[in-house]
Design a protein around this motif. Structure first.
Motif, mmCIF file in Angstrom:
data_model
loop_
_atom_site.group_PDB
_atom_site.id
_atom_site.type_symbol
_atom_site.label_atom_id
_atom_site.label_comp_id
_atom_site.label_asym_id
_atom_site.label_seq_id
_atom_site.Cartn_x
_atom_site.Cartn_y
_atom_site.Cartn_z
ATOM 1 N N SER A 58 68.045 1.696 33.105
ATOM 2 C CA SER A 58 67.516 2.230 34.248
ATOM 3 C C SER A 58 68.394 1.626 35.460
ATOM 4 O O SER A 58 68.393 0.244 35.540
ATOM 5 N N THR A 76 68.091 1.501 38.882
ATOM 6 C CA THR A 76 67.072 1.052 39.638
ATOM 7 C C THR A 76 66.364 -0.267 39.306
ATOM 8 O O THR A 76 66.555 -1.312 40.180
ATOM 9 N N ILE A 77 66.105 -0.343 38.000
ATOM 10 C CA ILE A 77 65.695 -1.752 37.506
ATOM 11 C C ILE A 77 66.727 -2.608 37.530
ATOM 12 O O ILE A 77 66.389 -3.866 37.653
ATOM 13 N N LEU A 131 64.313 -1.254 44.947
ATOM 14 C CA LEU A 131 63.431 -0.633 44.151
ATOM 15 C C LEU A 131 62.292 0.240 44.998
ATOM 16 O O LEU A 131 62.158 -0.173 46.130
ATOM 17 N N GLY A 132 61.714 1.209 44.410
ATOM 18 C CA GLY A 132 60.738 1.972 45.087
ATOM 19 C C GLY A 132 59.590 1.470 44.795
ATOM 20 O O GLY A 132 58.755 1.796 43.887
ATOM 21 N N LYS A 155 55.801 7.105 33.880
ATOM 22 C CA LYS A 155 56.832 6.958 33.189
ATOM 23 C C LYS A 155 56.284 7.565 31.727
ATOM 24 O O LYS A 155 56.891 8.160 31.136
ATOM 25 N N TRP A 183 65.310 11.952 40.015
ATOM 26 C CA TRP A 183 64.878 10.721 39.794
ATOM 27 C C TRP A 183 65.432 9.839 38.704
ATOM 28 O O TRP A 183 65.561 10.597 37.538
ATOM 29 N N ASN A 206 62.304 11.679 45.186
ATOM 30 C CA ASN A 206 62.850 10.543 45.001
ATOM 31 C C ASN A 206 64.068 11.003 44.319
ATOM 32 O O ASN A 206 63.919 11.427 43.237
ATOM 33 N N LYS A 217 52.670 4.604 43.644
ATOM 34 C CA LYS A 217 52.983 4.440 44.841
ATOM 35 C C LYS A 217 52.041 4.709 46.065
ATOM 36 O O LYS A 217 52.119 3.738 46.932
ATOM 37 N N TYR A 242 62.449 6.493 50.987
ATOM 38 C CA TYR A 242 64.027 6.407 50.522
ATOM 39 C C TYR A 242 64.846 7.165 51.728
ATOM 40 O O TYR A 242 64.242 8.103 52.140
ATOM 41 N N ARG A 279 71.046 5.093 47.751
ATOM 42 C CA ARG A 279 69.858 5.439 48.277
ATOM 43 C C ARG A 279 69.229 3.678 48.730
ATOM 44 O O ARG A 279 69.404 2.723 48.235
HETATM 45 N N1 GLU Z 1 60.452 4.485 40.851
HETATM 46 C C1 GLU Z 1 61.050 3.376 41.422
HETATM 47 C C2 GLU Z 1 62.423 3.654 41.744
HETATM 48 O O1 GLU Z 1 62.882 4.681 41.658
HETATM 49 C C3 GLU Z 1 60.721 2.361 40.494
HETATM 50 C C4 GLU Z 1 61.931 2.016 39.477
HETATM 51 C C5 GLU Z 1 61.751 2.378 38.001
HETATM 52 O O2 GLU Z 1 60.397 2.986 37.843
HETATM 53 O O3 GLU Z 1 62.700 2.977 37.711
HETATM 54 O O4 GLU Z 1 63.011 2.901 42.223
#
Ligand code: GLU
Ligand code: PMP
Length: 396
Positions: free
Chosen positions: A15, A17-18, A39-40, A102, A126, A176, A239, A325, A374
């Motif tokens: 991922s 974002t992570i 990060l969201g 998730k 996403w 997102n 969220k 975002y 983003r």
């Molecule tokens: N949903 C958030 C993001 O898009 C958290 C990160 C994730 O869960 O992948 O940043």
């Protein structure tokens, strides 16, 4: 060693974002002054009444496995929530509570997808949808949308990619990473296409439903009775209630889908965390006005970001109407030499911002469009102002 891993795994990526937020955290730990807009993740505390409910749950002894799909009391509250906020009628047997949205998505995909089935995903999407579909050994059919069309899929685009192998359509509204929100009419127009293909299911990710900046509440596509039986409505507490670590997500779905998610979850995790489920009861029972202060703050930040980003040459962007975002196009920088390096794509650009401005963002390539970037504004106003000041300085 690596080729001993399953093909399924070799095919997917981490991922992004992570990965980016982990990198930002690591640099911070090394002493770098990083502003993390990758990060969201809202920076608020969960509401006090939710925290109190969790403490009470511990004191009252909710320490044990719950029913696989979640406490009946919670599923009843979710049904009331769906009716109150989304005008959707579900019964508790149509609800499955999972370890975050998730897991709820993965349950649905594992319930529906066979090898080589096709899943239509409008881009920008996403980050995890595509990889999760690949994990199921199915085939993501990505449909590119445009900034001009506010990053929304047009019914004609949808119709064009439907084949006999299409099983599922996945999208998020509010979206997102783009912040776009589909209107009632836009969803009705898409529903007209789905109605002609009753075999196709729709996974409607509404996790940002409350983080919406117009006066109107975001519409759920399941409100249309002619396609209600094709829709899985997804939501969660991460969220709106700022409860990312509590890991509560849920679906409302046709009973056969809910049952199969229950079957999968029963083998995989038994149930979502019992204390978090008790807290979720109080979160979802509360009137949405209880979290109005957070939404107000996000709107203020959205407006601030719009003002700040205007000051930076080379960023093209739409006004986001939901989520937290902004998704600017940064391709004006491609081919230019900055700090001795030619910027080829948004990955390079995001890397440059991290190195030279010490601001963490996520490359649009994570979301299916490598010309964009983003930037999350789920951070304090001070941090946002400082981040944009640094970005402007670094690019000048
Ligand atoms: N949903 C958030 C993001 O898009 C958290 C990160 C994730 O869960 O992948 O940043
Ligand atoms: N869908 C979207 C659109 C998201 O942004 C997120 C953010 N993490 C998720 C699903 C997953 O949420 P959760 O934390 O409930 O797993």
């Amino acid at each position: 060693m690596k080729n001993r891993l399953s093909h399924r795994l070799q095919n997917i990526s981490y991922s992004q974002t992570i990965a980016m937020s982990a990198k930002a955290r690591e640099l911070k730990n090394k002493g770098y002054d990083i502003i993390n807009l990758s990060l969201g993740e809202p920076d608020f505390l969960p509401p006090n009444f939710v925290l109190d409910a969790a403490k009470q749950a511990i004191d009252e002894g909710y320490h044990y496995y719950t029913p696989v799909s979640g406490y009946l009391e919670l599923r009843k509250v979710i049904c009331e929530k769906f009716y109150r906020d989304n005008h959707l009628k579900y019964t508790p047997s149509q609800i499955v509570v999972s370890t975050g949205a998730k897991q709820a998505i993965m349950n649905v995909l594992l319930s529906l997808l066979n090898q080589n089935d096709e899943v239509i995903i409008p881009a920008p999407y996403w980050v995890s949808y595509l990889q999760m579909v690949k994990l199921c050994e199915s085939y993501p059919v990505v449909v590119q949308t445009t900034m001009k069309n506010n990053f929304k899929i047009h019914p004609k685009q949808l119709e064009k990619v439907i084949t006999s192998k299409t099983k599922l359509f996945i999208f998020s509204t509010p979206c997102n990473p783009t912040g776009s929100v589909y209107s009632y009419q836009e969803l009705r127009d898409l529903a007209e296409i789905f109605k002609k293909h009753p075999r196709i299911m729709i996974l409607s990710d509404e996790i940002y439903e409350h983080i919406c900046y117009s006066d109107k509440h975001a519409t759920s596509i399941a409100v249309f009775p002619d396609i209600y039986n094709q829709v899985i409505t997804l939501n969660g507490l991460s969220k709106a209630f700022s409860m990312t670590g509590w890991r509560i997500g849920y679906i409302g779905a046709p009973e056969w889908i809910a049952q199969s998610c229950d079957k999968i979850q029963g083998q995989m995790t038994s149930c979502a965390n019992s204390i978090a489920q008790r807290a979720a009861i109080s979160a979802l029972k509360a009137d949405p006005s209880e979290i109005g202060y957070m939404i107000k703050e996000f709107k203020k930040r959205r407006n601030l970001v719009l003002n700040l980003i205007k000051e930076i040459d080379g960023f093209q962007f739409n006004k986001p109407n939901g989520a937290f975002y902004i998704f600017p196009k940064v391709s004006d920088f491609f081919g230019k030499k900055l700090y001795g390096k030619v910027i080829q794509n948004a990955d390079d650009f995001s890397e440059l911002l991290l190195e030279k401005a010490q601001v963490a963002t996520v490359s649009g390539s994570a979301f299916g469009d490598h010309e964009y970037l983003r930037i999350s504004y789920a951070s304090s106003e001070d941090k946002i102002i400082e981040a944009f000041t640094r970005i402007k300085k670094a690019l000048n």
